[in-house]
Design an enzyme around this catalytic site. Sequence first.
Site: not given
Length: 499
Positions: A170, A382
């Site tokens: 992720h 991110d």
Amino acid sequence: MKEVEELTIVSNRLPVVMLRQAGGWQVKPGAGGLIQAMSPILARMGGHWIGWPGLCVEDGNGWVTPLKNVSQSIGFDMDSVILTRAEVDGFYAGFANSVIWPLFHGFADRCNFDPHYYDIYQTVNEKFADSIASSAPDEGLLWVHDYHLIHVGHKLRERGCTSPLCFFLHIPFPSAENYTKLPWRKEILQALLAYDLVGLQTSRDRDNLVQCLDRVLPDVLIYEVGDMLIVETDNRQIQIGVFPIGTDFRDFNQLAASPEVLERMITLREQIGPYQVLLGIDRLDYTKGLIERFIAFENALEQFPDLLETVILFQLVIPSRESVPEYRALKRELDRIVGRINGRFSTPGWQPIRYLYNTVDQYDLCALYRLASAAIVTPLRDGMNLVAKEYCACQVDESGVLVLSEFAGAAASLEGALRINPYDVDEVAHAIYQAVTMDLDERKQRMRSLRRQIRTRDVFWWAERFVDAALHPITQRPQNTYLRTLQTYNGDSDRPAAQ
């Protein structure tokens, strides 16, 4: 996904939080991008979730029954891996969040390469493998999630497991320039190659992984077949694919349009006043660019005086890792900067920053998303950032503007956002002013495009693509080897390509 007889999700945390209260244990829903993404998948399909419930061996008993009761109500089973406090310190706070997290986000200077952390990381991955071996069904798909559990597949292979094993990362995958600083760089890559399918958020992450394989494991062969890369070792083939995660668009859209959210939005408007709201929602973390965002907002107030007494920045910071000294120091610095900016610009009836350090429920969250004139999503790095997608999903009036960091994985696919470099506080200040002054027609045009993309590529689309790739692996071998050499890279692959 209909072909999956049984789906087993494995992650560091279960999708719940266990709290001891007078008279017993209370179970609350967990938070985080992974939980938001996977809970609707299992709720729709049924299946099994294995993870740590946030409890330590030293916390005692009595939590099993309430956890089972919750499993029955949410539609899927949960099995717990219980750790000691020493294991939590070394595995979670240590290797996962003091080594892998900063390194993979490009902050190698924040890493603590303590060998003891890696030893405990392997021990905890062994515990997860033991739990999987004893509770997961023999038939079905095993899907391991994120950087905490990279070694689980390898540990299962050591136990003789021949079932399909899949892994999804992720967070970003770093360039070789950062990754090769890791003392256990070879072991981590070999552990990844124990899976049959490795999924990444963006093509940049995939390219970085291939670059690291080239440098650290030069004997492996890499083929390109359509959108998938095939890594061939001595005895196995591993698929590497790009699967950008989505959010549950329908759920957020329906909730944002509900009477309950509309009522809370009206209440928020009364509390905030008649100002345009710039919204930031972030977990407390140095990767989120919170300090840079506040300074950029201060810059905007300096450069554009017409923003004074017309806009506010509503920043929700969700508590995280409060026991870690570095995070407590970040919280103190944020408090100081907010106090300084508010002290500098506030007037008797207006305060430029409304700062809330807390969690909110789904209704208040959707009310904030719907109320905001613009979302300011400016992480320094991110993997994806689902806040950007949730904001758009809740914009049922289609009048909001998304200001988005080019270093968020979401920037690779969200056309219509105002893309910025979060390190460039002057550029962010101008983007804030552009968002505030943008005419309604352009706002609607941009937001309609964003919502269409997010609706089409939602969390179910993401999961279906991943599971389909796992169930139908590529078997043909192309004529030519797809060789990715270090010479094909121009500079640091952590840096996004020019737009």
